[in-house]
Design a protein around this motif. Structure first.
Motif, PDB file in Angstrom:
ATOM      1  N   GLY A  64       3.421   2.416 -11.110  1.00 28.34           N
ATOM      2  CA  GLY A  64       4.273   1.754 -12.095  1.00 28.34           C
ATOM      3  C   GLY A  64       5.640   1.325 -11.612  1.00 28.34           C
ATOM      4  N   GLU A  65       5.961   1.687 -10.368  1.00 30.00           N
ATOM      5  CA  GLU A  65       7.297   1.402  -9.858  1.00 30.00           C
ATOM      6  C   GLU A  65       7.235   0.357  -8.741  1.00 30.00           C
ATOM      7  OE1 GLU A  65      11.089   4.042  -8.208  1.00 30.00           O
ATOM      8  OE2 GLU A  65       9.137   4.961  -8.477  1.00 30.00           O
ATOM      9  N   SER A  66       8.121  -0.631  -8.805  1.00 33.52           N
ATOM     10  CA  SER A  66       8.111  -1.670  -7.781  1.00 33.52           C
ATOM     11  C   SER A  66       8.494  -1.095  -6.422  1.00 33.52           C
ATOM     12  CB  SER A  66       9.092  -2.788  -8.132  1.00 33.52           C
ATOM     13  OG  SER A  66       9.111  -3.710  -7.055  1.00 33.52           O
ATOM     14  N   SER A  67       7.613  -1.298  -5.437  1.00 29.15           N
ATOM     15  CA  SER A  67       7.888  -0.776  -4.098  1.00 29.15           C
ATOM     16  C   SER A  67       8.134  -1.918  -3.121  1.00 29.15           C
ATOM     17  CB  SER A  67       6.700   0.064  -3.621  1.00 29.15           C
ATOM     18  OG  SER A  67       5.538  -0.743  -3.554  1.00 29.15           O
ATOM     19  N   LEU A  68       8.245  -3.111  -3.649  1.00 33.05           N
ATOM     20  CA  LEU A  68       8.423  -4.282  -2.791  1.00 33.05           C
ATOM     21  C   LEU A  68       9.745  -4.179  -2.036  1.00 33.05           C
ATOM     22  CD1 LEU A  68       6.639  -6.912  -2.584  1.00 33.05           C
ATOM     23  CD2 LEU A  68       8.504  -8.039  -3.790  1.00 33.05           C
ATOM     24  N   GLY A  69       9.663  -4.355  -0.718  1.00 31.45           N
ATOM     25  CA  GLY A  69      10.873  -4.306   0.082  1.00 31.45           C
ATOM     26  C   GLY A  69      11.260  -2.894   0.508  1.00 31.45           C
ATOM     27  N   TRP A  70      10.534  -1.909   0.029  1.00 32.62           N
ATOM     28  CA  TRP A  70      10.833  -0.538   0.468  1.00 32.62           C
ATOM     29  C   TRP A  70      10.414  -0.342   1.919  1.00 32.62           C
ATOM     30  CZ3 TRP A  70       9.223   3.727  -3.558  1.00 32.62           C
ATOM     31  CH2 TRP A  70       9.919   3.511  -4.757  1.00 32.62           C
ATOM     32  N   PRO A  71      11.169   0.460   2.667  1.00 29.91           N
ATOM     33  CA  PRO A  71      10.722   0.775   4.026  1.00 29.91           C
ATOM     34  C   PRO A  71       9.466   1.643   3.995  1.00 29.91           C
ATOM     35  CG  PRO A  71      12.673   2.053   3.462  1.00 29.91           C
ATOM     36  CD  PRO A  71      12.441   1.108   2.317  1.00 29.91           C
ATOM     37  N   ALA A  72       8.695   1.564   5.065  1.00 28.04           N
ATOM     38  CA  ALA A  72       7.400   2.252   5.107  1.00 28.04           C
ATOM     39  C   ALA A  72       7.533   3.756   4.850  1.00 28.04           C
ATOM     40  CB  ALA A  72       6.722   1.989   6.446  1.00 28.04           C
ATOM     41  N   TYR A  73       8.594   4.382   5.384  1.00 24.52           N
ATOM     42  CA  TYR A  73       8.691   5.838   5.239  1.00 24.52           C
ATOM     43  C   TYR A  73       8.833   6.239   3.775  1.00 24.52           C
ATOM     44  CZ  TYR A  73      13.749   5.602   4.512  1.00 24.52           C
ATOM     45  OH  TYR A  73      14.983   5.350   3.984  1.00 24.52           O
ATOM     46  N   ARG A  74       9.486   5.365   3.004  1.00 23.20           N
ATOM     47  CA  ARG A  74       9.700   5.690   1.590  1.00 23.20           C
ATOM     48  C   ARG A  74       8.371   5.586   0.824  1.00 23.20           C
ATOM     49  NH1 ARG A  74      13.887   2.619  -2.387  1.00 23.20           N
ATOM     50  NH2 ARG A  74      13.545   3.980  -4.185  1.00 23.20           N
ATOM     51  N   ILE A  75       7.545   4.641   1.229  1.00 25.90           N
ATOM     52  CA  ILE A  75       6.230   4.476   0.603  1.00 25.90           C
ATOM     53  C   ILE A  75       5.329   5.656   0.997  1.00 25.90           C
ATOM     54  CG2 ILE A  75       4.177   2.992   0.568  1.00 25.90           C
ATOM     55  CD1 ILE A  75       6.227   0.620   0.775  1.00 25.90           C
ATOM     56  N   THR A  76       5.442   6.077   2.253  1.00 22.58           N
ATOM     57  CA  THR A  76       4.701   7.263   2.696  1.00 22.58           C
ATOM     58  C   THR A  76       5.091   8.472   1.855  1.00 22.58           C
ATOM     59  OG1 THR A  76       4.720   6.409   4.948  1.00 22.58           O
ATOM     60  CG2 THR A  76       4.212   8.746   4.701  1.00 22.58           C
ATOM     61  N   SER A  77       6.383   8.623   1.620  1.00 24.25           N
ATOM     62  CA  SER A  77       6.829   9.823   0.915  1.00 24.25           C
ATOM     63  C   SER A  77       6.451   9.800  -0.566  1.00 24.25           C
ATOM     64  CB  SER A  77       8.332  10.060   1.111  1.00 24.25           C
ATOM     65  OG  SER A  77       9.051   9.004   0.528  1.00 24.25           O
ATOM     66  N   LEU A  78       6.103   8.619  -1.076  1.00 21.32           N
ATOM     67  CA  LEU A  78       5.566   8.528  -2.443  1.00 21.32           C
ATOM     68  C   LEU A  78       4.156   9.099  -2.534  1.00 21.32           C
ATOM     69  CD1 LEU A  78       6.032   5.042  -4.186  1.00 21.32           C
ATOM     70  CD2 LEU A  78       6.795   7.272  -4.982  1.00 21.32           C
ATOM     71  N   GLY A  79       3.468   9.176  -1.370  1.00 15.30           N
ATOM     72  CA  GLY A  79       2.109   9.700  -1.380  1.00 15.30           C
ATOM     73  C   GLY A  79       1.062   8.683  -0.957  1.00 15.30           C
ATOM     74  N   VAL A  80       1.485   7.706  -0.169  1.00 13.05           N
ATOM     75  CA  VAL A  80       0.544   6.709   0.343  1.00 13.05           C
ATOM     76  C   VAL A  80       0.287   6.988   1.820  1.00 13.05           C
ATOM     77  CG1 VAL A  80       0.155   4.241   0.777  1.00 13.05           C
ATOM     78  CG2 VAL A  80       1.396   4.967  -1.276  1.00 13.05           C
ATOM     79  N   ALA A  81      -0.972   7.154   2.194  1.00 15.70           N
ATOM     80  CA  ALA A  81      -1.316   7.334   3.605  1.00 15.70           C
ATOM     81  C   ALA A  81      -2.154   6.145   4.063  1.00 15.70           C
ATOM     82  CB  ALA A  81      -2.096   8.628   3.804  1.00 15.70           C
ATOM     83  N   HIS A  82      -1.833   5.619   5.231  1.00 15.53           N
ATOM     84  CA  HIS A  82      -2.493   4.418   5.754  1.00 15.53           C
ATOM     85  C   HIS A  82      -3.172   4.761   7.080  1.00 15.53           C
ATOM     86  CE1 HIS A  82      -1.848  -0.175   6.674  1.00 15.53           C
ATOM     87  NE2 HIS A  82      -3.037   0.245   7.043  1.00 15.53           N
ATOM     88  N   VAL A  83      -4.479   4.646   7.110  1.00 13.88           N
ATOM     89  CA  VAL A  83      -5.194   4.803   8.376  1.00 13.88           C
ATOM     90  C   VAL A  83      -5.456   3.387   8.901  1.00 13.88           C
ATOM     91  CG1 VAL A  83      -7.252   5.686   9.531  1.00 13.88           C
ATOM     92  CG2 VAL A  83      -6.283   6.947   7.599  1.00 13.88           C
ATOM     93  N   PRO A  84      -4.730   2.987   9.942  1.00 13.54           N
ATOM     94  CA  PRO A  84      -4.785   1.578  10.347  1.00 13.54           C
ATOM     95  C   PRO A  84      -6.075   1.211  11.068  1.00 13.54           C
ATOM     96  CG  PRO A  84      -3.409   2.800  11.865  1.00 13.54           C
ATOM     97  CD  PRO A  84      -3.813   3.771  10.783  1.00 13.54           C
TER      98      PRO A  84
END
Ligand code: ADP
Ligand code: MG
Length: 236
Positions: A64-84
């Motif tokens: 529900g929160e806009s994450s556009l423009g956030w640095p990757a580390y901040r998105i990670t700390s929200l609970g998003v994990a990316h296996v590239p």
């Protein structure tokens, strides 16, 4: 509530328009698969969600929160994990060290329990705990990449082509594990070339074509389109 809401997302690399207004949403606890031919924009979309590339237009909302423009580390700390794509494990480090990196945001006293839990999903990694990651087979490396992501205890897991280059039986094992971890309440967005396999496991599917959503729907319906969509679904 939606875990992820992507609206009219546009992204370019120089003059190349990789995403031309993509909208997608993912509900809590769902496995959503992203299908599409090479170059369709699948990797770009995952990278945009995790803050690794900057979209030029549109909106991305996480919980529900806009994450556009956030640095990757901040998105990670929200609970998003990316296996590239290509896994991104450290070949010169051991299985143990790779897993420890996955938990770098975790309190250190929680690490042993988290690693132990990830290893119960992948007994083969347990046997190879002290081995260098580079000496593992392709399937084991993919398992390590997944396990490392899980050590972070994400709420949303982004997986880019987890079965790429793996033998069919190993690919099935990877997807079985994805389903298993999803049962703990984790939401998953997975890019996959093997449409048949992915649609067996997914709840919902999007098909991207040259930077646009060509079609989307419940996985069972998209599976029904298989015959007419052989070419772009890559079904054999
Ligand atoms: N770093 C980059 N620089 C320039 N063009 C890129 C870059 N990454 C991807 N592209 C281009 O963007 C488009 C989408 O690529 P990508 O998101 O990797 O698609 P997919 O994962 O579906 O194969 C393709 O035309 C690709 O060539
Ligand atoms: Mg890709």
């Amino acid at each position: 509530m939606s875990v992820l809401e992507v609206s009219e997302l546009e992204l370019s690399y120089g003059g190349i328009r990789a995403l031309k207004g993509v909208s997608l949403s993912l509900e809590e606890g769902q496995i959503t698969v992203l299908l599409g031919a090479n170059g369709a924009g699948k990797t770009s979309l995952l990278k945009a969600i995790s803050g690794l590339v900057k979209p030029s237009k549109g909106e991305i909302k996480l919980w529900g929160e806009s994450s556009l423009g956030w640095p990757a580390y901040r998105i990670t700390s929200l609970g998003v994990a990316h296996v590239p794509e290509g896994r991104g494990i450290f070949a010169g480090l051991s299985v143990r060290e790779n897993l420890q990196i996955g938990g770098f945001l975790a309190p250190s006293k929680e690490m042993p329990a988290r690693i132990e839990q990830a290893l119960t999903l992948f007994p083969r990694l347990k046997e190879r705990y002290s081995q260098l990651a580079g000496s593992l087979s392709g399937g084991e490396q993919q398992m390590l990449a997944l396990a490392r992501a899980l050590v972070a205890r994400p709420r949303l897991l982004l997986l880019d082509e987890p079965s790429l280059g793996l033998a069919p039986i190993i690919a099935q094992e990877i997807f079985r594990t994805i389903r298993q971890v999803h049962q703990t309440g984790l939401s998953v967005l997975v890019v996959e070339q093997n449409a048949r396999l992915a649609l067996q496991v997914a709840d919902y599917a999007y098909v991207l074509k040259t930077g646009e959503v060509e079609t989307h729907g419940p996985a069972s319906e998209i599976r029904g389109l298989e015959q007419v969509s052989k070419a772009y679904l890559g079904v054999t």
